[in-house]
Design a protein around this motif. Structure first.
Motif, PDB file in Angstrom:
ATOM      1  N   PRO A 262      -4.083 -18.305  -2.932  1.00 12.35           N
ATOM      2  CA  PRO A 262      -5.081 -18.434  -4.001  1.00 12.35           C
ATOM      3  C   PRO A 262      -5.531 -17.085  -4.559  1.00 12.35           C
ATOM      4  N   PHE A 263      -5.521 -16.053  -3.734  1.00  9.50           N
ATOM      5  CA  PHE A 263      -5.911 -14.716  -4.187  1.00  9.50           C
ATOM      6  C   PHE A 263      -4.783 -14.099  -5.014  1.00  9.50           C
ATOM      7  N   ALA A 264      -3.574 -14.195  -4.511  1.00  7.86           N
ATOM      8  CA  ALA A 264      -2.425 -13.646  -5.232  1.00  7.86           C
ATOM      9  C   ALA A 264      -2.313 -14.279  -6.619  1.00  7.86           C
ATOM     10  N   ALA A 265      -2.556 -15.581  -6.687  1.00  7.28           N
ATOM     11  CA  ALA A 265      -2.428 -16.303  -7.957  1.00  7.28           C
ATOM     12  C   ALA A 265      -3.461 -15.836  -8.978  1.00  7.28           C
ATOM     13  N   ARG A 266      -4.568 -15.258  -8.496  1.00 11.57           N
ATOM     14  CA  ARG A 266      -5.621 -14.793  -9.413  1.00 11.57           C
ATOM     15  C   ARG A 266      -5.565 -13.287  -9.648  1.00 11.57           C
ATOM     16  N   GLY A 267      -4.494 -12.682  -9.243  1.00 11.84           N
ATOM     17  CA  GLY A 267      -4.299 -11.266  -9.561  1.00 11.84           C
ATOM     18  C   GLY A 267      -4.801 -10.298  -8.515  1.00 11.84           C
ATOM     19  N   TYR A 268      -5.147 -10.830  -7.361  1.00 12.02           N
ATOM     20  CA  TYR A 268      -5.586  -9.939  -6.273  1.00 12.02           C
ATOM     21  C   TYR A 268      -4.375  -9.611  -5.401  1.00 12.02           C
ATOM     22  N   ALA A 269      -3.666  -8.585  -5.840  1.00 11.26           N
ATOM     23  CA  ALA A 269      -2.396  -8.250  -5.203  1.00 11.26           C
ATOM     24  C   ALA A 269      -2.582  -7.455  -3.920  1.00 11.26           C
ATOM     25  N   TYR A 270      -3.784  -6.918  -3.732  1.00 10.18           N
ATOM     26  CA  TYR A 270      -4.027  -6.036  -2.578  1.00 10.18           C
ATOM     27  C   TYR A 270      -5.054  -6.671  -1.660  1.00 10.18           C
ATOM     28  N   ARG A 271      -4.629  -6.896  -0.419  1.00 12.98           N
ATOM     29  CA  ARG A 271      -5.503  -7.587   0.527  1.00 12.98           C
ATOM     30  C   ARG A 271      -5.388  -6.910   1.883  1.00 12.98           C
ATOM     31  N   HIS A 272      -6.541  -6.561   2.416  1.00 15.16           N
ATOM     32  CA  HIS A 272      -6.582  -5.981   3.762  1.00 15.16           C
ATOM     33  C   HIS A 272      -7.417  -6.925   4.607  1.00 15.16           C
ATOM     34  N   ILE A 273      -6.808  -7.518   5.612  1.00 17.77           N
ATOM     35  CA  ILE A 273      -7.516  -8.534   6.405  1.00 17.77           C
ATOM     36  C   ILE A 273      -7.456  -8.180   7.890  1.00 17.77           C
ATOM     37  N   TRP A 274      -8.455  -8.621   8.613  1.00 15.80           N
ATOM     38  CA  TRP A 274      -8.442  -8.481  10.074  1.00 15.80           C
ATOM     39  C   TRP A 274      -9.239  -9.639  10.646  1.00 15.80           C
ATOM     40  N   GLY A 275      -8.506 -10.608  11.186  1.00 17.17           N
ATOM     41  CA  GLY A 275      -9.172 -11.802  11.691  1.00 17.17           C
ATOM     42  C   GLY A 275      -8.711 -12.158  13.087  1.00 17.17           C
ATOM     43  N   MET A 276      -9.425 -13.090  13.690  1.00 14.09           N
ATOM     44  CA  MET A 276      -9.093 -13.579  15.020  1.00 14.09           C
ATOM     45  C   MET A 276      -9.435 -15.064  15.073  1.00 14.09           C
ATOM     46  N   LYS A 277      -9.050 -15.698  16.158  1.00 11.45           N
ATOM     47  CA  LYS A 277      -9.325 -17.120  16.314  1.00 11.45           C
ATOM     48  C   LYS A 277     -10.821 -17.376  16.479  1.00 11.45           C
ATOM     49  N   SER A 278     -11.344 -18.302  15.738  1.00 13.15           N
ATOM     50  CA  SER A 278     -12.708 -18.855  15.924  1.00 13.15           C
ATOM     51  C   SER A 278     -13.885 -17.981  15.497  1.00 13.15           C
ATOM     52  N   TYR A 279     -13.816 -16.670  15.790  1.00 18.23           N
ATOM     53  CA  TYR A 279     -15.009 -15.848  15.569  1.00 18.23           C
ATOM     54  C   TYR A 279     -14.763 -14.683  14.605  1.00 18.23           C
ATOM     55  N   ASN A 280     -15.832 -14.272  13.950  1.00 18.02           N
ATOM     56  CA  ASN A 280     -15.836 -13.027  13.172  1.00 18.02           C
ATOM     57  C   ASN A 280     -14.736 -13.024  12.097  1.00 18.02           C
ATOM     58  N   GLY A 281     -14.141 -11.878  11.842  1.00 10.54           N
ATOM     59  CA  GLY A 281     -13.087 -11.786  10.845  1.00 10.54           C
ATOM     60  C   GLY A 281     -13.599 -11.250   9.523  1.00 10.54           C
ATOM     61  N   VAL A 282     -12.886 -10.234   8.971  1.00  9.54           N
ATOM     62  CA  VAL A 282     -13.281  -9.610   7.714  1.00  9.54           C
ATOM     63  C   VAL A 282     -12.064  -9.457   6.799  1.00  9.54           C
ATOM     64  N   ALA A 283     -12.336  -9.356   5.491  1.00 11.32           N
ATOM     65  CA  ALA A 283     -11.251  -9.225   4.518  1.00 11.32           C
ATOM     66  C   ALA A 283     -11.732  -8.413   3.324  1.00 11.32           C
ATOM     67  N   ILE A 284     -10.832  -7.555   2.788  1.00 12.21           N
ATOM     68  CA  ILE A 284     -11.067  -6.870   1.517  1.00 12.21           C
ATOM     69  C   ILE A 284      -9.969  -7.341   0.564  1.00 12.21           C
ATOM     70  N   ILE A 285     -10.396  -7.974  -0.537  1.00 12.61           N
ATOM     71  CA  ILE A 285      -9.473  -8.569  -1.510  1.00 12.61           C
ATOM     72  C   ILE A 285      -9.665  -7.788  -2.805  1.00 12.61           C
ATOM     73  N   SER A 286      -8.564  -7.225  -3.350  1.00 10.47           N
ATOM     74  CA  SER A 286      -8.749  -6.280  -4.455  1.00 10.47           C
ATOM     75  C   SER A 286      -7.710  -6.437  -5.551  1.00 10.47           C
ATOM     76  N   ARG A 287      -8.157  -6.192  -6.789  1.00  8.22           N
ATOM     77  CA  ARG A 287      -7.235  -6.130  -7.921  1.00  8.22           C
ATOM     78  C   ARG A 287      -6.600  -4.752  -8.039  1.00  8.22           C
ATOM     79  N   LEU A 288      -7.299  -3.759  -7.464  1.00  5.44           N
ATOM     80  CA  LEU A 288      -6.802  -2.382  -7.504  1.00  5.44           C
ATOM     81  C   LEU A 288      -6.138  -2.053  -6.184  1.00  5.44           C
ATOM     82  N   PRO A 289      -5.209  -1.110  -6.207  1.00  2.00           N
ATOM     83  CA  PRO A 289      -4.514  -0.758  -4.965  1.00  2.00           C
ATOM     84  C   PRO A 289      -5.482  -0.317  -3.879  1.00  2.00           C
ATOM     85  N   LEU A 290      -5.197  -0.752  -2.674  1.00  2.01           N
ATOM     86  CA  LEU A 290      -5.951  -0.321  -1.494  1.00  2.01           C
ATOM     87  C   LEU A 290      -5.069   0.639  -0.712  1.00  2.01           C
TER      88      LEU A 290
END
Length: 262
Positions: free
Chosen positions: A46-74
DNA sequence: ATGGTTGTGCGACAA
């Protein structure tokens, strides 16, 4: 440049709400917390389809988890462990204009505001101290933006009742003291409060437990956007999207915070 | 003083 932060409380369950947010606000950079999603299960499409080509994610099972979703290069993407735990609470990246982005999720700290009987509160206080130490190491002269659920409502008008919240985790004097020390250590500027007067109530979170969150309106400002002094002259505006709390019968308990820069 | 709700994932546990 439009930056948005949102504690989404499950990115998979609420991907439809995120799509609605993107269509409504068109952020350049979207920071998410509490994605509760291992990296291999992250909904990229869904992010790629809206032009967010750059995504930095760090997640785990069940808890916490963060993401940076960007139109500009990361660039120079990374992650940081806090309090010796690799529990997916902090990732960072640099934009082409050299602005450093930090997406952060501070622990909530449990119910009892006593570090001697509640290990989760002790963890939170240690985390806030580590925040100050981490920020002290960094050059205040670099353009840097920190967005996330910091789980502290520091100002009197960041909670529905300052007096009644003094003993409630998120607004206790010890948390506010450590939070403020962290802010000062990094030269961090509270971006939304540059536009919304200190005397005005401002909340980004309402408990699920209220019978009617809108009617009782017992909110707290737990979600923050901080910038370093080089970005301050470029601040253009800030908003809290209260309406998103009512977008769905099953919303996140947090709403998006928006900051426009440049 | 207590209990109130939610997500993950089928137990509690964290929020």
């Amino acid at each position: 440049m439009r930056f948005v932060t949102w504690n989404i409380n499950s990115v998979r369950l609420r991907i439809g709400l995120i799509e609605r947010l993107i269509d409504a606000l068109s952020p350049d950079v979207l920071c998410l917390q509490e994605t509760k999603c291992p990296d291999e299960a992250f909904p990229h499409a869904p992010f790629a389809a809206r032009g967010y080509a750059y995504r930095h994610i760090w997640g785990m099972k069940s808890y916490n988890g963060v993401a940076i979703i960007s139109r500009l290069p990361l660039m120079q993407m990374g992650q940081r462990d806090w309090q010796g735990r690799a529990d997916c609470r902090h990732i960072f990246a640099t934009l082409p204009d050299q602005t450093e982005i930090h997406c952060l999720y501070v622990p909530a700290g449990g119910d009892v505001p006593d570090p001697d009987v509640n290990p989760k509160f002790a963890h939170k206080l240690g985390f806030l101290d580590e925040g100050a130490a981490w920020s002290r190491e960094q050059k205040v002269s670099r353009p840097r933006i920190l967005l996330g659920d910091l789980n502290v409502a520091p100002l009197e008008q960041d909670v529905w009742s300052h007096r009644q919240m003094l003993g409630v985790v998120s607004h206790t004097p010890i948390e506010v003291e450590k939070f403020t020390a962290w802010q000062q250590a990094g030269g961090w500027i509270d971006a939304p409060r540059c536009f919304i007067p200190l005397e005005e109530k401002l909340y980004s979170w309402w408990s699920y437990r209220a019978q009617d969150w809108e009617e009782s309106n017992r909110g707290r400002r737990l979600d923050h956007v901080w910038v370093t002094p080089p970005l301050a002259p470029a601040l253009r505006g800030a908003h809290v999207l209260r309406a998103a709390r009512g977008w769905d019968p099953k919303p996140s308990d947090h709403v998006p915070v928006i900051v426009d820069v440049g």
